[in-house]
Design a protein around this motif. Structure first.
Motif, PDB file in Angstrom:
ATOM      1  N   GLN A 294       0.824  -1.205   0.000  1.00 31.82           N
ATOM      2  CA  GLN A 294       0.000   0.000   0.000  1.00 31.82           C
ATOM      3  C   GLN A 294       0.857   1.253   0.000  1.00 31.82           C
ATOM      4  OE1 GLN A 294      -3.377   0.148  -0.242  1.00 31.82           O
ATOM      5  NE2 GLN A 294      -3.092   2.359  -0.446  1.00 31.82           N
ATOM      6  N   SER A 295       1.961   1.195   0.762  1.00 36.15           N
ATOM      7  CA  SER A 295       2.864   2.345   0.802  1.00 36.15           C
ATOM      8  C   SER A 295       3.487   2.599  -0.564  1.00 36.15           C
ATOM      9  CB  SER A 295       3.954   2.108   1.846  1.00 36.15           C
ATOM     10  OG  SER A 295       4.882   3.155   1.872  1.00 36.15           O
ATOM     11  N   ASN A 298       0.851   4.066  -2.809  1.00 37.17           N
ATOM     12  CA  ASN A 298       0.627   5.489  -2.518  1.00 37.17           C
ATOM     13  C   ASN A 298       1.746   6.347  -3.092  1.00 37.17           C
ATOM     14  OD1 ASN A 298      -1.700   4.844  -1.131  1.00 37.17           O
ATOM     15  ND2 ASN A 298      -0.702   4.824   0.880  1.00 37.17           N
ATOM     16  N   ASP A 301       1.113   6.601  -6.803  1.00 38.71           N
ATOM     17  CA  ASP A 301      -0.020   7.511  -7.045  1.00 38.71           C
ATOM     18  C   ASP A 301       0.391   8.965  -6.849  1.00 38.71           C
ATOM     19  OD1 ASP A 301      -1.585   5.359  -7.575  1.00 38.71           O
ATOM     20  OD2 ASP A 301      -2.502   5.256  -5.579  1.00 38.71           O
TER      21      ASP A 301
END
Length: 347
Positions: A294-295, A298, A301
């Motif tokens: 997820q990191s 992110n 993104d």
């Protein structure tokens, strides 16, 4: 002992040097200096599985949980010397029980296989109690498993664990309280010397009972004894993302416990402990991987968002430039028209 046990002495953060008298004495002097430099009123670690519940507590002067502040008793050079000898013997004994190269592995008999988790027993010379071993693969790095083992939080029978004297980062004297697996038997407590050591191929976490006045037997408990027990955690796989773990326990429960009952419940309890450790470690490892993924997502993104913003800013700059050029052209046309009108009137 011979075989793989002899390799446990090298590079030790516990025994120092080659494990001989000179290396042990040097390590002992370092431990004495650490004790002398330690503040007089440190906060020993106290963990209670049932904090806040109305169950007997083993931590001296225990409240509802957390940390207590009490002076740690200083150890004599003789005690430190004895503790380092115990650590060396514990390491050798543990490694001698571990497949495939342990010197005593042929003495074990597999009594249960539960989805790849093997439970084995062997006789102990001079004792009617069996030594038990549980081993299997855990799908997570060794470091995570080692941290879990040190706290014992995974064990469903744990009541409390108090570090009474921290000798160094890898060696301490602790008070352990365990709940009986059956209600008709009394709970047990232990005064144990615990150590942690990495011998370059495996993590070794051992424990043996010690006689010390700093950990008196608690009311309502039976003081049991463990001998040269612990864990060997070996990283496996190309990327070392998994571990093969071996848990060895040799215990005298003391008190009134039929031998066959103690031997039966010990293997069952060890299997439960291993299963809980496996579940907690693998769940934690998956959670950490998801967080890392997820990191990274992110970060990607955010990078894409910054690129989009840069593109929008460039478009806005071009638009502003075009508007400026258009305005300049309009001004030039108006100026030319004014000049023409003025010239006509003058003529």
């Amino acid at each position: 002992r011979s075989g793989s046990g002899s390799g446990s002495r090298s590079g030790s953060g516990i025994t120092g040097g080659d494990g001989g008298g000179e290396g042990r004495s040097e390590k002992m002097r370092e431990d004495v200096q650490q004790q002398q430099q330690r503040p007089k009123d440190p906060s020993p670690e106290v963990y209670r599985k049932d904090a806040g519940k109305a169950s007997p507590s083993c931590a001296r002067g225990a409240g509802s949980g957390g940390l207590e502040r009490k002076a740690q008793p200083a150890l004599t050079e003789e005690q430190l010397e004895e503790y380092h000898r115990m650590v060396e013997q514990n390491q050798e004994t543990l490694l001698a029980q571990v497949e495939p190269h342990g010197a005593e592995t042929k003495l074990w008999k597999v009594v249960r296989d539960m989805d790849g988790i093997l439970v084995s027993t062997r006789d102990v010379p001079g004792s009617s109690y069996l030594m038990s071993r549980v081993e299997g693969r855990i799908r997570c790095p060794a470091e995570l498993i080692v941290d879990k083992i040190r706290t014992l939080e995974y064990d469903p029978l744990l009541m409390s664990l108090e570090t009474v004297n921290r000798i160094n980062d890898n060696l301490d004297v602790s008070h352990l309280c365990m709940r009986s697996p059956v209600n008709v038997l009394t709970n047990r407590d232990f005064a144990i010397l615990r150590f942690k050591h990495n011998n370059r191929s495996s993590w070794i976490l051992g424990a043996s009972s010690v006689n010390t006045h700093t950990i008196p037997q608690k009311s309502g408990f039976v003081r049991a004894s463990i001998m040269n027990s612990g864990w060997v955690v070996t990283p496996i796989g190309v990327d070392k993302s998994e571990s093969y773990c071996t848990y060895v326990l040799s215990m005298d429960p003391r008190g009134w416990v039929p031998t066959w009952v103690a031997n039966m419940f010990r293997t069952t309890d060890m299997l439960n402990s291993f299963t809980h450790l496996k579940q907690q470690c693998e769940t934690e490892h998956v959670r950490q991987q998801q967080q890392q993924q997820q990191s990274r997502s992110n970060t990607v993104d955010l990078s894409n968002s910054n690129n989009d913003n840069d593109s929008n800013n460039n478009n806005n700059t071009n638009t502003n430039t075009n508007n400026t050029n258009t305005n300049t052209t309009n001004i030039e046309i108006i100026t030319q028209e004014v000049v023409t009108i003025v010239s006509e009137k003058s003529g």
